[in-house]
Design an enzyme around this catalytic site. Structure first.
Site, PDB file in Angstrom:
ATOM      1  CE  LYS A   1      -1.860   2.836   2.829  1.00 14.51           C
ATOM      2  NZ  LYS A   1      -1.810   4.096   2.038  1.00 14.51           N
TER       3      LYS A   1
ATOM      4  CB  CYS B   1      12.760   8.690   8.912  1.00 11.76           C
ATOM      5  SG  CYS B   1      13.609   7.670   7.707  1.00 11.76           S
TER       6      CYS B   1
ATOM      7  CD  GLU C   1       9.955  12.107  12.146  1.00 13.71           C
ATOM      8  OE1 GLU C   1       8.862  11.538  12.316  1.00 13.71           O
ATOM      9  OE2 GLU C   1      10.924  11.572  11.572  1.00 13.71           O
TER      10      GLU C   1
ATOM     11  CD  GLU D   1      12.797   3.800   8.346  1.00 13.04           C
ATOM     12  OE1 GLU D   1      12.749   4.752   9.158  1.00 13.04           O
ATOM     13  OE2 GLU D   1      12.780   3.928   7.126  1.00 13.04           O
TER      14      GLU D   1
HETATM   15  P1  NAP Z   1       1.772   8.063   8.375  1.00 16.56           P
HETATM   16  O1  NAP Z   1       0.378   8.442   8.668  1.00 16.56           O
HETATM   17  O2  NAP Z   1       2.533   7.308   9.373  1.00 16.56           O
HETATM   18  O3  NAP Z   1       1.751   7.300   6.974  1.00 16.56           O
HETATM   19  C1  NAP Z   1       2.614   6.265   6.568  1.00 16.56           C
HETATM   20  C2  NAP Z   1       1.820   5.185   5.854  1.00 16.56           C
HETATM   21  O4  NAP Z   1       0.922   4.555   6.773  1.00 16.56           O
HETATM   22  C3  NAP Z   1       0.939   5.701   4.729  1.00 16.56           C
HETATM   23  O5  NAP Z   1       0.879   4.739   3.701  1.00 16.56           O
HETATM   24  C4  NAP Z   1      -0.388   5.836   5.424  1.00 16.56           C
HETATM   25  O6  NAP Z   1      -1.467   5.854   4.549  1.00 16.56           O
HETATM   26  C5  NAP Z   1      -0.407   4.607   6.298  1.00 16.56           C
HETATM   27  N1  NAP Z   1      -1.335   4.661   7.421  1.00 16.56           N
HETATM   28  C6  NAP Z   1      -1.804   5.747   8.079  1.00 16.56           C
HETATM   29  N2  NAP Z   1      -2.644   5.386   9.073  1.00 16.56           N
HETATM   30  C7  NAP Z   1      -2.730   4.043   9.047  1.00 16.56           C
HETATM   31  C8  NAP Z   1      -3.433   3.069   9.817  1.00 16.56           C
HETATM   32  N3  NAP Z   1      -4.237   3.419  10.823  1.00 16.56           N
HETATM   33  N4  NAP Z   1      -3.270   1.770   9.515  1.00 16.56           N
HETATM   34  C9  NAP Z   1      -2.455   1.388   8.506  1.00 16.56           C
HETATM   35  N5  NAP Z   1      -1.784   2.262   7.737  1.00 16.56           N
HETATM   36  C10 NAP Z   1      -1.886   3.567   8.005  1.00 16.56           C
HETATM   37  O7  NAP Z   1       2.574   9.347   8.009  1.00 16.56           O
HETATM   38  P2  NAP Z   1       1.960  10.688   7.411  1.00 16.56           P
HETATM   39  O8  NAP Z   1       0.626  11.023   7.969  1.00 16.56           O
HETATM   40  O9  NAP Z   1       1.996  10.535   5.966  1.00 16.56           O
HETATM   41  O10 NAP Z   1       3.006  11.722   7.976  1.00 16.56           O
HETATM   42  C11 NAP Z   1       2.886  12.143   9.321  1.00 16.56           C
HETATM   43  C12 NAP Z   1       4.205  12.212   9.998  1.00 16.56           C
HETATM   44  O11 NAP Z   1       4.834  10.921   9.958  1.00 16.56           O
HETATM   45  C13 NAP Z   1       5.218  13.098   9.339  1.00 16.56           C
HETATM   46  O12 NAP Z   1       5.058  14.423   9.675  1.00 16.56           O
HETATM   47  C14 NAP Z   1       6.493  12.510   9.856  1.00 16.56           C
HETATM   48  O13 NAP Z   1       6.765  12.979  11.133  1.00 16.56           O
HETATM   49  C15 NAP Z   1       6.218  11.050   9.919  1.00 16.56           C
HETATM   50  N6  NAP Z   1       6.728  10.307   8.762  1.00 16.56           N
HETATM   51  C16 NAP Z   1       7.836   9.554   8.934  1.00 16.56           C
HETATM   52  C17 NAP Z   1       8.349   8.850   7.865  1.00 16.56           C
HETATM   53  C18 NAP Z   1       9.565   8.004   7.989  1.00 16.56           C
HETATM   54  O14 NAP Z   1      10.178   7.674   6.987  1.00 16.56           O
HETATM   55  N7  NAP Z   1       9.950   7.592   9.166  1.00 16.56           N
HETATM   56  C19 NAP Z   1       7.739   8.923   6.627  1.00 16.56           C
HETATM   57  C20 NAP Z   1       6.573   9.682   6.483  1.00 16.56           C
HETATM   58  C21 NAP Z   1       6.097  10.365   7.575  1.00 16.56           C
HETATM   59  P3  NAP Z   1      -2.004   7.261   4.021  1.00 16.56           P
HETATM   60  O15 NAP Z   1      -0.905   7.936   3.325  1.00 16.56           O
HETATM   61  O16 NAP Z   1      -3.061   6.869   3.084  1.00 16.56           O
HETATM   62  O17 NAP Z   1      -2.477   8.023   5.208  1.00 16.56           O
END
Ligand code: NAP
Ligand code: MG
Length: 501
Positions: A184, A293, A395, A259
């Protein structure tokens, strides 16, 4: 292709990729993904939900029990290698699409993301024939050996910051080890994952080995993580969602690797080459708009060089070329989404409220034409930060460095480790013993000495503490995707004897 050209094109269309076929979502729903540099719609994508995830998991199971498990390791490796070559042959097109969907400068997608994707598939193609068991020197007339077997169907959920590269990190080791996949992608950046689906078809992977289900995290992502038909869930994203995934997976005791986020210390000692350290600090926090990250978001400066360092850092930060990411000269594009931009802006207020100083940046740059609607933010530095402040603990995931000073090594280590995260750390010094002492004492999965953000498909990457568990890349990634089976053989030919004969 430039951003202004993409604006005049009609949006691209993508369906779900399930069982080797392109299909609409069961619900018929779609969602759109914008080009973050202009806000215009780049693509309309079928929106997967539980029913589609069910279909994809069933297809992956059939593929796992069918053709894929009967294929030789050599043929699996050859398919992965063929895929890597197909990606390489299409890399300028894929880089342009990655930039259009994510906003990263074309220079980064061309010279960092795409080569990294090719390297990962190539590297793990080589591993397919080298996944071996061991013989164990057990006592007595016994022969004990291990088999390394694939886990089965793996769910993989990836973020938007390196869309294609994160797909490669997850898919390549899982496939080399003989698993099948339901992937996904993030809702913000589904485009290149769908393009990758086409290349899996072209390379000749059997139907159902890789299934791609774009959609929202709360629906498609949650359906995948909670699915009783998967053997493993691999996740990259926020620590907050990582915890939800781990809790959900616990219901079925599905294996999990995570991760997650980071708040890396990037440390400059007084004896460092200041010019080298300034360029490393920039790479640490402005690369990929700071949406990394392992970003060096806590910049620790030795009190003695603070003023000199900051003067140079500010000068360089203000020269970063922010704008049209399709322009080869651009060094920083927009944040990925309006939400991310709002989140980053919010931290400027938080910083001021906590008593930190906005040393440079802190707002959006003035841009022309269509780019006025893009989600751009300036390279930003907060000074006078204490490690206990929210801007040093949370973060931000944007181009924002929080500067903290330190007196000596002891003071430094204590502060550097005072975080819930432990993904990476950087140190700038000419003192070789101090550098290695630091590498040992810091609680982080990756340490960079006089460099930052270096990665290679052969080198493991992952977190300590709340930055997650499991290691991606390198041979360690194979441990995430294989079972170890222990086989015992009696060589004596006699009854066991414990209960008498
Ligand atoms: P996120 O919500 O953690 O999204 C990462 C992935 O998880 C996306 O594919 C997302 O889908 C999915 N997801 C979200 N909620 C889920 C759930 N309840 N069950 C299963 N999968 C789920 O990250 P984000 O909202 O895009 O970003 C928010 C914050 O996360 C950023 O500001 C940053 O701090 C952090 N982040 C960290 C990394 C890293 O590499 N460590 C990468 C991205 C973001 P959707 O995109 O469809 O919501
Ligand atoms: Mg999200």
């Amino acid at each position: 292709m430039s951003s202004s050209q993409t604006a005049s094109e009609s949006p691209r269309q993508y369906q779900l990729f399930i069982d080797g076929k392109w299909v609409d979502a069961e619900s018929g729903k779609t969602f759109t993904t914008p080009n973050p540099s202009t806000g215009e719609t780049l693509a309309e994508v079928a929106e997967a939900d539980k029913a589609d995830v069910d279909k994809a998991v069933a297809a992956a199971r059939r593929a796992f029990e069918g053709k894929w498990s009967k294929m030789s390791a050599r043929d699996r490796g050859r398919l992965l290698y063929k895929l890597s070559q197909l990606i390489e042959s299409k890399s300028s097109e894929l880089a342009a699409l990655e930039t259009a969907d994510n906003g990263k400068p074309i220079k980064e997608s061309t010279y960092i993301d795409l080569p990294g994707v090719v390297e990962n598939f190539e590297y793990f193609a080589g591993w397919a024939t080298k996944i071996e068991g061991e013989t164990i020197p057990v006592p007595g007339q016994m022969f004990n050996y291990t088999l390394r077997e694939p886990l089965g169907v793996c769910g993989q959920i990836i973020p938007w910051n390196f869309p294609l590269l994160m797909a490669a990190w997850k898919l390549a080791p899982a496939l080399a080890a003989g698993n099948t996949i339901v992937l996904k992608p993030a809702e913000q950046t589904p485009v290149t994952a769908m393009e990758l689906g086409k290349l899996f078809q072209e390379a000749g992977f059997p139907d159902g080995v890789v299934n791609i289900v774009p959609g929202y995290g709360e629906t498609a992502g949650a359906a995948l993580a909670s699915h009783p038909g998967i053997d493993k869930i691999a996740f990259t994203g926020s620590t907050e969602v990582g915890k939800i995934i781990a809790r959900t997976a616990a219901d079925n005791l599905t294996k999990v690797s995570l991760e997650l986020g980071g708040k890396a210390p990037n440390i400059v000692f007084a004896d460092a080459d200041i010019e080298q350290a300034v360029s490393g600090a920039m790479m640490g926090i402005f690369f990929n708009q700071g949406q990394v990250c392992c970003a060096g978001s806590r910049l620790f400066l030795d009190e003695r060089v603070k003023d000199e360092f900051l003067a140079r850092f500010k000068e360089r930060a203000e020269k970063v070329k922010v704008g049209d990411p399709m322009d080869a000269a651009t060094q920083m594009g927009p944040q990925v989404s309006a939400e991310q931009l709002a989140r980053v802006r919010g931290y400027v207020d938080i910083a001021r409220g906590e008593g930190a100083t906005v040393f440079t940046g802190g707002g959006s740059p003035e841009l022309e034409g269509n780019f006025k609607n893009g989600y751009f933010f300036q390279p930003t530095v907060f000074s006078e930060v204490q490690n206990s402040m929210r801007v040093a603990q949370e973060e931000i995931f944007g181009p924002v460095a929080s500067v903290i000073t330190f007196k000596d090594e002891k003071d430094l280590i204590k502060q550097a480790n005072d975080t819930i995260y432990g993904l990476s750390a950087g140190i700038w010094t000419k003192d070789i013993t101090r550098a290695h002492r630091f590498a040992k004492e810091i609680k982080a999965g990756t340490v960079w000495i006089n460099t930052f953000n270096m990665m290679n498909a052969a080198s493991p990457f992952g977190g300590y503490k709340q930055s997650g568990y499991g290691r991606e890349m390198g041979k360690h990634a194979l441990e995430l995707y294989t079972h170890v089976k222990s086989v015992w053989v009696d060589l004596s030919g006699k009854p066991i004897g414990w209960y008498g004969n």
